[in-house]
Design a protein around this motif. Structure first.
Motif, mmCIF file in Angstrom:
data_model
loop_
_atom_site.group_PDB
_atom_site.id
_atom_site.type_symbol
_atom_site.label_atom_id
_atom_site.label_comp_id
_atom_site.label_asym_id
_atom_site.label_seq_id
_atom_site.Cartn_x
_atom_site.Cartn_y
_atom_site.Cartn_z
ATOM 1 N N ILE A 118 9.520 13.408 -0.379
ATOM 2 C CA ILE A 118 9.282 14.124 0.816
ATOM 3 C C ILE A 118 7.762 14.408 0.490
ATOM 4 N N ILE A 119 7.366 14.475 -0.944
ATOM 5 C CA ILE A 119 5.818 14.974 -1.077
ATOM 6 C C ILE A 119 5.181 13.898 -1.785
ATOM 7 N N ALA A 120 5.721 12.823 -2.176
ATOM 8 C CA ALA A 120 4.792 11.744 -3.112
ATOM 9 C C ALA A 120 5.012 10.231 -2.233
ATOM 10 N N GLN A 121 4.041 9.418 -2.490
ATOM 11 C CA GLN A 121 3.850 8.240 -2.043
ATOM 12 C C GLN A 121 3.795 7.122 -3.140
ATOM 13 N N HIS A 122 4.229 5.934 -2.887
ATOM 14 C CA HIS A 122 4.331 4.801 -3.896
ATOM 15 C C HIS A 122 3.776 3.612 -3.101
ATOM 16 N N GLY A 123 3.532 2.745 -3.936
ATOM 17 C CA GLY A 123 3.184 1.241 -3.571
ATOM 18 C C GLY A 123 3.443 0.377 -4.777
ATOM 19 N N ARG A 124 2.530 -0.873 -4.723
ATOM 20 C CA ARG A 124 2.847 -1.954 -5.656
ATOM 21 C C ARG A 124 1.504 -2.848 -5.587
ATOM 22 N N GLU A 125 0.968 -2.939 -6.886
ATOM 23 C CA GLU A 125 -0.461 -3.690 -6.842
ATOM 24 C C GLU A 125 0.300 -5.184 -7.355
ATOM 25 N N THR A 184 1.943 0.698 -10.385
ATOM 26 C CA THR A 184 2.733 1.292 -9.039
ATOM 27 C C THR A 184 2.028 2.592 -8.722
ATOM 28 N N PRO A 185 1.195 2.545 -7.675
ATOM 29 C CA PRO A 185 0.354 3.643 -7.038
ATOM 30 C C PRO A 185 1.224 4.834 -6.984
ATOM 31 N N ILE A 186 0.746 6.135 -7.104
ATOM 32 C CA ILE A 186 1.325 7.255 -6.923
ATOM 33 C C ILE A 186 0.329 8.017 -6.305
ATOM 34 N N SER A 187 0.766 8.809 -5.317
ATOM 35 C CA SER A 187 -0.150 9.912 -4.690
ATOM 36 C C SER A 187 0.750 11.025 -3.984
ATOM 37 N N SER A 188 -0.137 12.183 -3.578
ATOM 38 C CA SER A 188 0.511 13.197 -3.198
ATOM 39 C C SER A 188 0.571 13.373 -1.533
ATOM 40 N N TYR A 244 0.851 -0.999 0.086
ATOM 41 C CA TYR A 244 -0.111 0.013 0.029
ATOM 42 C C TYR A 244 0.817 1.247 -0.047
ATOM 43 N N ASN A 245 0.254 2.388 -0.293
ATOM 44 C CA ASN A 245 1.141 3.763 -0.202
ATOM 45 C C ASN A 245 1.689 4.145 0.858
ATOM 46 N N LEU A 248 -7.518 7.721 7.186
ATOM 47 C CA LEU A 248 -6.292 8.200 6.497
ATOM 48 C C LEU A 248 -6.204 6.957 4.798
ATOM 49 N N ALA A 249 -6.596 5.708 5.298
ATOM 50 C CA ALA A 249 -6.472 4.936 4.171
ATOM 51 C C ALA A 249 -7.397 4.933 2.987
ATOM 52 N N ARG A 250 -8.642 5.551 3.404
ATOM 53 C CA ARG A 250 -9.672 5.944 2.567
ATOM 54 C C ARG A 250 -9.121 7.149 1.862
ATOM 55 N N ILE A 251 -8.746 8.184 2.329
ATOM 56 C CA ILE A 251 -8.171 9.286 1.672
ATOM 57 C C ILE A 251 -7.033 8.722 0.401
ATOM 58 N N THR A 252 -6.195 8.034 1.122
ATOM 59 C CA THR A 252 -5.067 7.789 0.457
ATOM 60 C C THR A 252 -5.368 7.000 -0.962
ATOM 61 N N GLU A 253 -6.371 6.261 -1.028
ATOM 62 C CA GLU A 253 -7.167 5.529 -2.134
ATOM 63 C C GLU A 253 -7.713 6.327 -3.103
ATOM 64 N N GLU A 254 -8.301 7.407 -2.553
ATOM 65 C CA GLU A 254 -9.179 8.406 -3.136
ATOM 66 C C GLU A 254 -8.348 9.381 -4.054
ATOM 67 N N ILE A 255 -7.087 9.763 -3.692
ATOM 68 C CA ILE A 255 -6.238 10.506 -4.275
ATOM 69 C C ILE A 255 -5.092 9.918 -5.093
ATOM 70 N N ARG A 256 -5.014 8.500 -5.062
ATOM 71 C CA ARG A 256 -3.974 8.049 -5.756
ATOM 72 C C ARG A 256 -4.280 7.603 -7.364
ATOM 73 N N VAL A 257 -3.491 7.467 -8.250
ATOM 74 C CA VAL A 257 -3.697 6.937 -9.443
ATOM 75 C C VAL A 257 -2.613 5.895 -9.473
#
Length: 398
Positions: A352-359, A169-173, A140-141, A328-337
């Protein structure tokens, strides 16, 4: 309609030199790219996608020359500070060595993770597998290395091989995450600012899950095969001291209840809310949403999923209410691509300003090969609050 550099109000990436490449922006599907909300400026895209223009002579040497030229004025660093993530597509990067040369062209200092929790064998200078967990495991992100005080500022990912189905790869701010959380769960943000978090990371002699690291991989870079136990401990403790955080990082030696081998429990009091250098905008630098999702997944599937080697609570030792973590998890999923990889793609993150993950992905484990390269910036995130623990520092050289 294709987005132009000019409409995004970013500097021209055209250079008057036949040995360099002209980069142009291009659009991605809405599942892979979005316009960011506050506090980002209008028309800020995540990720900003760049490819060579059709009239460019595309070679690896030309790409490296272009990156070096742009970085003389920190053009790409400035874009990263705005967009959080850049995508480079269409470059002739075909190996770990090519990727290493391209990443180093940005001019950043290679990062050393002290206390690494995943296994990253070296494949080329400052290049290793991104993560070798089984393909069924969803990551997860998160920001890179949120469970330790010394984290990289820049992360490069390269798709050497892309799966047919899945493996995005998820990306979010993290800036947008803070803004949304402050608006929707302000009391949680207040508690994080006041207390920070306490991160208790357990390191064991043997790896704790597939793709995880061992105690020696985390802190044993100076250990020799002939060292006795006391010498090994001393060398490990010397590595911990490089964090330079005094009372805010403590450790305890113990024995693993499963196999009787020694283990190390490291406790950090860390800031979740940090500030972006240059803007002082608050950012949520965290893996709390991933921590929550991993816990829920393990409960559903009797321990399946990614193991949490770091236990997280508020900085004063009190538990974090599940309702806050779930929000927090819900918001993270709503703003990710979800970045759909093509072979040769390179994603560059401002950690510092971007998060990542892996599907997860279908097919074989080896159908997805993504390599990573981590770098330090010129400065670390600033403090948001007044506790002595609220300011992280660069680790001491060692």
């Amino acid at each position: 309609m294709a987005t132009t550099v000019e409409s995004l109000n970013i500097p021209s990436l055209r250079l008057d030199d036949e040995t360099t490449i002209t980069f142009e922006t291009f659009s991605l599907p809405s599942t892979n790219q979005r316009t960011l909300g506050p506090p980002h400026p209008p028309n800020t895209q995540l990720p900003l996608a760049l490819k060579p223009s059709p009239d460019s002579s595309v070679t690896l040497d030309a790409a490296i020359s272009t990156i070096k030229h742009l970085q003389r004025t920190k053009t790409l660093t400035t874009l990263l500070a705005r967009h959080g993530t850049l995508l480079f597509r269409g470059l002739p990067i075909t190996s770990a060595a090519d990727f290493s040369a391209f990443a180093h062209a940005f001019g950043y200092k290679p990062h050393e993770i002290i206390g690494i929790v995943v296994d990253r064998p070296l494949l080329a200078p400052n290049v290793a597998p991104a993560n070798e967990a089984p393909k069924e495991v969803r990551i997860y992100n998160h920001n890179e290395s949120p469970q330790v005080p010394h984290a990289p500022e820049y992360i490069f990912f390269y798709a050497q091989k892309a799966p047919t189905v899945g493996g995005e790869t998820p990306i979010s701010s993290s800036l947008e995450l803070f803004a949304r959380a402050q608006r929707e769960i302000p009391e949680f943000i207040d508690l994080l600012v006041e207390k920070g978090i306490q991160s208790r990371v357990t390191y064991k002699t043997q790896r704790q899950y597939v793709g995880g690291s061992t105690l020696r991989q985390a802190f044993g870079k100076e250990i020799l095969d002939g060292d006795d136990e006391e010498t090994q401990r001393r060398k490990i403790e010397a590595q911990i001291a490089r964090y330079g955080r005094g009372e805010y990082t403590t450790f305890e030696w113990g024995v693993d209840g499963e196999d009787g081998a020694r283990q190390l429990v490291l406790t950090h009091q860390l800031p979740v809310v940090r500030t972006q250098p240059g803007t002082n905008l608050p950012t949520l630098f965290t893996g709390l949403a991933a921590y929550y999702r991993n816990t829920v997944e393990a409960q559903k599937r009797s321990g399946a999923g990614r193991k949490n080697v770091a236990q997280q609570c508020f900085g004063d030792g009190t538990p974090i209410p599940e309702e806050y973590l779930a929000a927090l998890a819900r918001i993270t999923e709503e703003i990710r691509v979800l970045h759909r990889w093509e072979e040769g793609d390179v994603l560059v993150y401002d950690n510092i300003i971007a998060q990542h993950g892996r599907e997860p992905w279908e097919g074989e484990q080896g159908d997805r090969v993504v390599l990573a390269s981590l770098f330090d910036g010129e400065s670390v995130p600033g403090a948001y609050g007044f506790g002595g623990w609220a300011q992280v520092v660069q680790a001491l050289d060692g």
